[in-house]
Write an enzyme that holds these catalytic residues in place. Structure first.
Site, mmCIF file in Angstrom:
data_model
loop_
_atom_site.group_PDB
_atom_site.id
_atom_site.type_symbol
_atom_site.label_atom_id
_atom_site.label_comp_id
_atom_site.label_asym_id
_atom_site.label_seq_id
_atom_site.Cartn_x
_atom_site.Cartn_y
_atom_site.Cartn_z
ATOM 1 N N HIS A 125 -7.946 -4.984 -1.442
ATOM 2 C CA HIS A 125 -6.736 -4.404 -0.874
ATOM 3 C C HIS A 125 -6.096 -5.307 0.177
ATOM 4 C CE1 HIS A 125 -4.092 -0.980 -0.410
ATOM 5 N NE2 HIS A 125 -4.271 -0.974 0.911
ATOM 6 N N ASP A 150 -9.381 -4.072 -5.644
ATOM 7 C CA ASP A 150 -8.814 -3.228 -4.596
ATOM 8 C C ASP A 150 -9.573 -1.904 -4.508
ATOM 9 O OD1 ASP A 150 -7.162 -1.660 -2.905
ATOM 10 O OD2 ASP A 150 -5.397 -2.784 -3.537
ATOM 11 N N SER A 175 0.849 -1.192 0.000
ATOM 12 C CA SER A 175 0.000 0.000 0.000
ATOM 13 C C SER A 175 0.886 1.244 0.000
ATOM 14 C CB SER A 175 -0.958 -0.042 1.195
ATOM 15 O OG SER A 175 -1.986 0.898 1.043
#
Length: 687
Positions: free
Chosen positions: A659, A624, A539
């Protein structure tokens, strides 16, 4: 690794982006498909997956071995420590090869005659991805709401169960944030609805059981798209809260939980730069606030005076060297979570002015408040682990501080904590600042002579501190001679609020420099071989990886780059992309030219250049919701045409995940095993 297999080469379609009279040409802009249905895009992602499989095929046995090692350390039949909430005790269990948990309740701590609330395995059976967002039981313990996400986009559907007979109610709430808060009438719930384009929660609705969602009443709508929205309830269950939070600014609204038809009232208005959290207990409010207190202070206020900060009474003043991170209220005491010199501590206060600290002995560790739903309890649950201590649940007496370990994570196999050692270093980086670093290694395999391979992890954003906690999966690397290091770079709050501020917006470059300088110093100090260094981040940590390989590719043999935020400039210029507007206070708003130039200077996608890059493994999820799949997809395509050597560039897209990656306790291990196999195979190749 095989070099004879051809990597997918993406077509180039020039797309001109113009901002502040400056043009950028993006040849891979075409890879964006908000609907995720474009056949050409899906085919290219599948081709990348097949390429990865082919390249890694010679190492399938290693990957399978790693997976079995990790799985073999996990207790298949396990349960959480029961926790009392109202009349019942609640716990979860996992069993056999099941990927998901069973959730139970019983009317006693021994969980005799326990009642099954949810079998998540059954719920998930029809889906490739499944996640429970929230489970909330009504005040009278007769009904339960739960939310589910079935594709990883963090868009949740809420369902309701009658716990008396196990039957589902007809009510279903679509497109929610996942939270459910019950009013005290046991028939009214509040939830946050999402904007399906930006995926921001921006509306609060009131739902009455037995009525269609189309009849739900909008009770609050946030117009400023820089704010996240959440719901909660006061510690004494008397109020329902709407929490609004931008990166640097807070606001809070309250409603009498006994009168859900009333309107929410503003509890404390937003003031730019003022972050706070308010909880009510008995006849007063407790406020954790950074108003004229960078590291936060604790205040109290009477119920009628909360809106005016002049009425707030300071209980714990601001301190330059101590960050206040949280507050938990009990009838007899309150506990303040603090961070000093990078370490978490819990200070227990009674309401007469006395206090004591709950202390732990490891040189570096991770500790958080556990689930403590009962304010009348005389003890507090704390979750604790370190790099060598498996996850543990402690019950601590509020009056005496005496600790009892209720459970410690069992690690199957030959694991012994005494075989491993951890250290906390403070490494001086290029501008003279000392960066904390947490290290762990196996004693019998470690030599401080510059011969060990090393995996260095980093994140460094949003003020999120990555504390050193135990991971049984990391043992597979430690048992092969790796040193594992966490670089607590600027952008976290490891050393207080200023540590965060020095790693964001105009100061973001510090995060990248810190990570690189930690690597160099660990090599110089003999902790690792300069030719056997690996790095990993996900991330915002994926952004870190992207920036670091542009700036110092020679430092790393291999890099893991997961759900990475790589196309920072283009994303932050597009308000239709989820979360963009919420991020201005973190990265800057590139609609302002100064912020544009700052971001442009480090944005990984915009700074790819002809040079020798390390071997890189990139992973993402098609669905995501935080970092869109096309960011790593574009970055990989551009890097393929840019890099000057035949270093490996592998890209895997989980076509059914978001995600957080794969769901399920064992399926997640496959992703970790893939990365470790990638690193170990590179190491064997380099020897």
């Amino acid at each position: 690794m095989s070099q004879s297999i051809s990597a997918p080469i993406a077509k180039k379609v020039p797309h001109i982006l113009e901002t502040h009279s400056e043009q950028r040409v993006d040849n891979y802009y075409w890879m964006r498909d908000d609907n995720r249905k474009d056949p050409e895009i899906l085919a290219h992602l599948e081709a990348e997956n097949e390429y990865l499989k082919a390249v890694m095929a010679p190492h399938d046995a290693l990957k399978d071995q790693l997976f079995e090692e990790m799985k073999g350390r996990i207790v298949k039949d396990d349960s959480s420590v029961p926790v009392k909430d109202g009349k019942y005790w609640y716990m979860s269990e996992v069993a056999g090869d099941n990927e998901y948990a069973f959730h139970y309740r019983a009317d006693n701590a021994e969980m005799q005659n326990k009642q099954l609330l949810l079998d998540v395995n059954e719920l998930a059976a029809s889906y490739e991805y499944y996640d429970i967002g929230d489970m909330a039981v009504s005040q009278n313990d007769e009904l339960m709401a739960y939310s589910e996400d079935t594709d990883g986009r963090r868009i949740y559907k809420v369902k309701f169960i009658n716990l008396e007979n196990g039957e589902y109610l007809s009510d279903e709430l679509e497109n929610t944030e996942g939270q459910v808060v019950w009013a005290n009438d046991n028939r009214t719930v509040f939830y946050v609805k999402k904007d399906l384009q930006t995926l921001l929660g921006f509306q609060v609705f009131r739902h009455v059981l037995g009525t269609p969602q189309s009849d739900d009443i909008l009770v609050y709508e946030e117009q400023d798209r820089q704010f996240y929205m959440g719901l909660g309830k006061s510690r004494d269950d008397s109020q329902i809260y709407i929490y609004l939070a931008a990166t640097e600014t807070s606001e809070q609204w309250a409603l009498d939980a006994n009168n859900p038809e009333q309107a929410f009232e503003l509890l404390c208005a937003r003031l730019e730069g003022h972050e706070f959290g308010i909880d009510k207990f008995a006849d007063q409010y407790f406020i954790v606030s950074n108003h004229q207190a960078k590291n936060f202070k604790l205040c109290t206020a009477k119920l009628e005076g909360i809106a005016d900060m002049a009425n707030w009474q300071t209980q714990i003043a601001h301190r330059d060297d101590v960050l206040i991170e949280g507050l938990e209220l009990f009838n007899s005491h309150y506990i303040v979570t603090e961070r000093c010199l990078g370490q978490t501590r819990f200070v227990v206060h009674d309401y007469q002015g006395s206090s004591h600290t709950l202390a732990f002995n490891d040189v570096c560790y991770s500790a958080q408040m556990g689930n403590n739903p009962e304010p009348e309890s005389n003890s507090v649950r704390i979750h604790y682990s370190s790099l060598t201590t498996p996850s543990s649940v402690y019950e601590c007496d509020l009056a005496t501080g005496e600790k009892q370990c209720l459970k410690q994570q069992q690690v199957l196999g030959a694991f012994s904590a005494d075989d491993y050692a951890s250290e906390r270093l403070h490494i001086t980086v290029r501008d003279g600042v000392k960066v904390p670093v947490s290290l762990v290694y196996k004693k019998s395999l470690f030599k401080k002579d510059g011969t060990n391979p090393m995996l260095q992890y980093g994140y460094g954003a949003y003020g999120i501190t990555i504390d050193p906690n135990f991971s049984s999966n990391t043992l597979s690397l430690l048992d092969r001679g790796f040193v594992y290091a966490i670089a607590h770079i600027r952008g976290s709050e490891m050393l207080g609020r200023q540590w965060y501020e020095q790693g964001k917006k105009a100061h973001k470059q510090n995060s990248f420099n810190d990570f690189e300088d930690v690597t160099r110093s660990l090599v110089e100090q003999g902790y690792a071989d300069a030719h056997k260094i690996f790095a990993s981040g996900g991330s915002a940590g994926g952004l870190l990886m992207g920036a670091v390989v542009n700036q110092a590719p020679e430092l790393y043999l291999g890099v893991g780059c997961h759900v990475p935020f790589l196309d920072v400039l283009t994303t932050m210029l597009d308000e239709s992309i989820p979360l963009t507007t919420n991020e201005y206070d973190e990265w800057g708003n590139p609609n302002n030219e100064a912020d544009y130039q700052t971001i442009k200077a480090y944005s990984p996608y915009d700074n790819l250049k002809p040079q020798a890059y390390p071997h890189i493994l990139v992973t993402t999820g098609l669905h995501d919701s935080q970092v869109q799949y096309w960011e790593p997809m574009k970055w990989v395509a551009k890097l393929r045409e840019t890099k000057t050597t035949d270093s490996l560039l592998l890209f895997r897209t989980d076509m059914g995940a978001g995600h957080g990656g794969a769901s399920g306790r064992f399926k997640r291990l496959e992703e970790i095993a893939l990365e470790q196999a990638f690193f170990i195979s590179l190491l064997k190749q380099a020897l």
